[in-house]
Motif scaffolding. Structure first.
Motif, short mmCIF file in Angstrom:
data_model
loop_
_atom_site.label_atom_id
_atom_site.label_comp_id
_atom_site.label_asym_id
_atom_site.label_seq_id
_atom_site.Cartn_x
_atom_site.Cartn_y
_atom_site.Cartn_z
N PRO A 242 -1.95 -0.16 3.29
CA PRO A 242 -0.81 0.21 2.45
C PRO A 242 0.46 0.52 3.24
O PRO A 242 1.56 0.13 2.84
CB PRO A 242 -1.32 1.46 1.71
N ASN A 243 0.34 1.22 4.35
CA ASN A 243 1.52 1.55 5.15
C ASN A 243 2.00 0.38 6.00
O ASN A 243 3.20 0.17 6.15
CB ASN A 243 1.24 2.76 6.03
N THR A 244 1.09 -0.37 6.59
CA THR A 244 1.51 -1.50 7.41
C THR A 244 2.17 -2.58 6.56
O THR A 244 3.16 -3.19 6.97
CB THR A 244 0.33 -2.10 8.19
N GLU A 245 1.65 -2.81 5.35
CA GLU A 245 2.25 -3.78 4.45
C GLU A 245 3.62 -3.30 3.97
O GLU A 245 4.56 -4.09 3.84
CB GLU A 245 1.33 -4.04 3.26
N LEU A 246 3.73 -2.01 3.71
CA LEU A 246 5.02 -1.46 3.29
C LEU A 246 6.05 -1.58 4.40
O LEU A 246 7.19 -2.00 4.18
CB LEU A 246 4.85 0.01 2.88
N ALA A 247 5.65 -1.24 5.61
CA ALA A 247 6.57 -1.32 6.75
C ALA A 247 7.00 -2.77 7.00
O ALA A 247 8.14 -3.02 7.41
CB ALA A 247 5.90 -0.76 8.00
N ALA A 248 6.10 -3.71 6.74
CA ALA A 248 6.41 -5.12 6.97
C ALA A 248 7.27 -5.71 5.86
O ALA A 248 7.77 -6.83 5.99
CB ALA A 248 5.12 -5.92 7.10
N GLY A 249 7.44 -4.98 4.76
CA GLY A 249 8.25 -5.47 3.66
C GLY A 249 7.49 -6.30 2.66
O GLY A 249 8.08 -6.86 1.73
N THR A 250 6.17 -6.39 2.82
CA THR A 250 5.36 -7.17 1.88
C THR A 250 5.31 -6.49 0.51
O THR A 250 5.21 -7.15 -0.52
CB THR A 250 3.93 -7.34 2.42
N VAL A 251 5.33 -5.15 0.50
CA VAL A 251 5.35 -4.39 -0.74
C VAL A 251 6.53 -3.42 -0.70
O VAL A 251 7.14 -3.21 0.35
CB VAL A 251 4.03 -3.62 -0.95
N ASP A 252 6.84 -2.84 -1.85
CA ASP A 252 7.99 -1.96 -1.95
C ASP A 252 7.65 -0.48 -1.90
O ASP A 252 8.53 0.34 -1.65
CB ASP A 252 8.75 -2.23 -3.25
N ALA A 253 6.40 -0.13 -2.16
CA ALA A 253 6.03 1.29 -2.17
C ALA A 253 4.52 1.44 -2.12
O ALA A 253 3.78 0.49 -2.34
CB ALA A 253 6.58 1.98 -3.41
N ASN A 254 4.06 2.65 -1.82
CA ASN A 254 2.65 2.99 -1.99
C ASN A 254 2.53 4.43 -2.44
O ASN A 254 3.49 5.21 -2.35
CB ASN A 254 1.84 2.72 -0.71
N ALA A 255 1.35 4.78 -2.94
CA ALA A 255 1.14 6.13 -3.46
C ALA A 255 -0.29 6.56 -3.22
O ALA A 255 -0.98 7.01 -4.13
CB ALA A 255 1.47 6.19 -4.95
N PHE A 256 -0.74 6.41 -1.98
CA PHE A 256 -2.15 6.72 -1.69
C PHE A 256 -2.30 7.93 -0.78
O PHE A 256 -3.43 8.30 -0.45
CB PHE A 256 -2.81 5.52 -1.00
N GLN A 257 -1.23 8.58 -0.35
CA GLN A 257 -1.32 9.51 0.76
C GLN A 257 -0.49 10.78 0.55
O GLN A 257 0.45 10.80 -0.23
CB GLN A 257 -0.81 8.82 2.02
N HIS A 258 -0.86 11.82 1.31
CA HIS A 258 -0.01 13.01 1.37
C HIS A 258 0.96 12.85 2.54
O HIS A 258 0.84 11.95 3.37
CB HIS A 258 -0.85 14.28 1.49
N ILE A 259 1.95 13.74 2.61
CA ILE A 259 3.01 13.55 3.61
C ILE A 259 2.53 13.82 5.03
O ILE A 259 3.14 13.32 5.99
CB ILE A 259 4.26 14.39 3.29
#
Length: 329
Positions: free
Chosen positions: A106-123
């Motif tokens: 989820p984070n690597t895909e978000l950082a790469a721009g493949t997705v726009d957001a995620n909601a699986f984690q705490h800060i």
């Protein structure tokens, strides 16, 4: 909610005070996440396809805008997600759920721009990723916070934990640190005063019962509950499968999920810094604030999670502090 509350109560307690229908908890993500979404129920990715209104001829109204659409990946389907999808559709946001079983993607895909957001984690988990990968993922609003505690298949109280007992804790820095904080709050260990938000077993300065810490993946700990070699496990209540029948009432010790110390464990919708002003987040925030979504969370998760509304400025300030701590280690 103001960052400077007028009354001497912490921000998490302010976030849930007065909500009669919300379950009170004593806390991952999860956050996750999460889940924290750690998140309760799992991972969420979002990718938007925006449609702008078509310009009409002079004197004619513009064509109606098509709904925004998002693909949201989750670790498993649930009635809670069905409710989110239904409410979102009413607000002009179409959601397609996609199952994903991964805590890194989820984070690597978000950082790469493949997705726009995620909601699986705490800060706290997010800060560790940013620090390790030199990324700038940022929260846009808070979602849930998860109840954590100490659970045992063979013991009735914390006082019954024997000398030399093996205790299972998560093997990742964010959740492992939380477990150690819980063991300290229960009076089983002492941690260094300069432990920060990322304590590890190296920060244990007092261990009168000579406990042995068995570090395993957070997602696997609940399944180790019945392992006879373990005296106890430290994990979020939401990690247990419903078939196990384990609730907060079964905990030897429950963490205070609304304490200021647990601000790092508030689950969030996260995006890239250059995408934080996307109008989709305002719609999605309204969806999570809807009473029907709140009721669905209570019905599905009982007292294991609670929806919270923490100011995004507070979340980002804590994220920056956590990233600084992570980078210095």
């Amino acid at each position: 909610m103001s960052d400077q509350p007028q009354h001497p109560q912490n921000d998490l307690r302010t976030a849930v005070a007065g909500e009669k229908k919300r379950t009170r908890v004593v806390l991952s993500v999860a956050i996750g996440v999460v889940a924290v979404a750690a998140i309760v129920g799992g991972v969420v990715l979002a990718t938007n396809a925006f449609r702008t209104p078509a310009a009409g001829a002079a004197g004619e109204p513009a064509a109606a805008a098509e709904p925004l659409s998002v693909k949201i990946a989750v670790s498993e389907d649930s009635p809670f997600q069905d409710t989110v999808k239904e409410v979102a559709a009413e607000k002009g946001l179409e959601i397609e759920w996609v199952n994903v079983e991964d805590w890194v993607l989820p984070n690597t895909e978000l950082a790469a721009g493949t997705v726009d957001a995620n909601a699986f984690q705490h800060i706290l988990y997010l800060s560790a990723f940013n620090a390790e990968n030199n990324e700038d993922l940022t929260p846009v609003f808070s979602t849930l916070i998860t109840q954590w505690g100490i659970f045992s298949a063979s013991l009735d109280s914390v006082e019954d934990v024997p000398d030399g007992a093996k205790i299972a804790i998560p093997d990742d820095p964010s959740n492992g640190g939380r477990a150690l904080n819980i063991l300290e709050a229960a009076g089983l260990i002492e941690l260094s005063q300069d432990k920060g938000d990322f304590p590890s077993t190296d920060d244990v300065t007092g261990n009168p019962k000579n406990l042995q810490f068995v570090e395993i993946a957070a997602t696997s700990i609940a399944q180790q509950f019945d392992d006879p070699s373990l005296a106890a496990v430290v994990v979020g209540t939401s990690y247990f499968d419903p078939s196990q029948g384990i609730t907060t009432d079964d905990a030897l010790f429950l963490d205070d999920s609304l304490s200021e110390q647990n601000l790092p464990y508030v689950n969030v919708i996260a995006t890239r810094d250059d995408n934080k002003d996307d109008p989709a987040w305002a719609i999605l925030k309204e969806v999570y604030a809807d009473e029907r979504v709140e009721d669905a969370n209570v019905e599905e998760n009982a007292d294991t999670t609670v929806l919270v509304d923490v100011p995004v400025e507070k979340l980002r300030a804590k994220l920056a502090d956590l990233e600084e701590q992570a980078a210095s280690q």
